[in-house]
Design an enzyme around this catalytic site. Structure first.
Site, PDB file in Angstrom:
ATOM      1  CB  SER A 118      36.805  35.670 -10.641  1.00  0.00           C
ATOM      2  OG  SER A 118      36.817  37.071 -10.565  1.00  0.00           O
ATOM      3  CG  ASP A 186      31.792  37.865  -4.981  1.00  0.00           C
ATOM      4  OD1 ASP A 186      32.378  38.891  -5.355  1.00  0.00           O
ATOM      5  OD2 ASP A 186      32.082  36.726  -5.405  1.00  0.00           O
ATOM      6  CG  HIS A 199      35.645  37.585  -5.687  1.00  0.00           C
ATOM      7  ND1 HIS A 199      34.599  37.119  -6.465  1.00  0.00           N
ATOM      8  CD2 HIS A 199      36.728  37.628  -6.513  1.00  0.00           C
ATOM      9  CE1 HIS A 199      35.024  36.896  -7.702  1.00  0.00           C
ATOM     10  NE2 HIS A 199      36.314  37.194  -7.752  1.00  0.00           N
TER      11      HIS A 199
END
Length: 217
Positions: A118, A186, A199
């Site tokens: 991320s 995602d 995610h």
């Protein structure tokens, strides 16, 4: 508007992860002049708990230990806020590059596996010279791994990489050593994605990522 929605999504992940019951994996955290064979440098995601990151870093480190049982591994958690502040990813970028430079100088035989999840993927992208500016929780590049150290980066493992939503990816010299996971739906890495739970699911890719890295070491 899209960035604001995703930022709210990332903030919500801290609550979601807190309720998963996932355990933090104890790892040997590298400090300066810890000369292991391979240093696993991991940048956690936004608000992600854990030593190297409970969703990605910790399970990847565990999988790497199994795949690379003949190698001595250390782990380093990139020291940065991993929050929604504008300078967060830039601070991680600077810390990652400073760590690699210091380790490389102290340990001439040490190699590196870079892991980013991320926002942490933004940190790694920037450190490789691929700008995350304009991506959610991204930043301009503030430091890059020197070209002389590039051969010592054995593998790059990315998960939920925000630059992918902008149509970007790792290119150039690191491309063949990079695996970049983006789960279907995602919203952080897939433009138009709407599955927030996607995610949170990258722990399932830890073994595949470790297998990829083992082939590159």
């Amino acid at each position: 508007m899209r960035h604001r929605r995703i930022r709210l999504c990332l903030a919500a992940l801290s609550v979601a992860v807190g309720g998963t019951g996932l355990a933090t994996l104890p790892v040997s955290t590298a400090s300066a002049a810890t000369c292991s064979d391979i240093d696993v440098v991991a940048a956690r995601g936004t608000f992600e708990p854990g030593t190297l990151g409970v969703i990605v870093g910790d399970p990847v480190f565990s999988a790497l230990r199994k795949k690379l049982s003949g190698e001595n591994l250390s782990g380093y958690a990139v020291n940065y806020p991993a929050d929604l502040s504008p300078a967060s990813a830039a601070r991680g970028n600077a810390d990652l590059v400073n760590h690699v430079r210091a380790q490389a100088a102290s340990c001439p035989g040490q190699r590196f596996i870079l892991v980013g999840y991320s926002q942490g993927a933004n940190v790694v992208d920037n450190s490789l010279g691929i700008s995350s500016d304009g991506a959610v929780v991204g930043s301009p590049i503030v430091a890059t791994i020197p070209a002389a150290l590039e051969p010592r980066v054995a593998a790059v493992l990315l998960f939920g990489n925000p630059i992918r939503a902008l149509g970007r990816s790792v290119t150039g010299t690191y491309q063949s050593r990079t695996i970049d996971f983006c789960a279907k739906g995602d919203p952080v890495c897939e433009s138009g994605g709407g599955d927030v739970a996607a995610h949170l699911g990258y722990t399932a890719d830890a073994d595949a990522a470790a297998s990829f890295a083992a082939e590159k070491v």
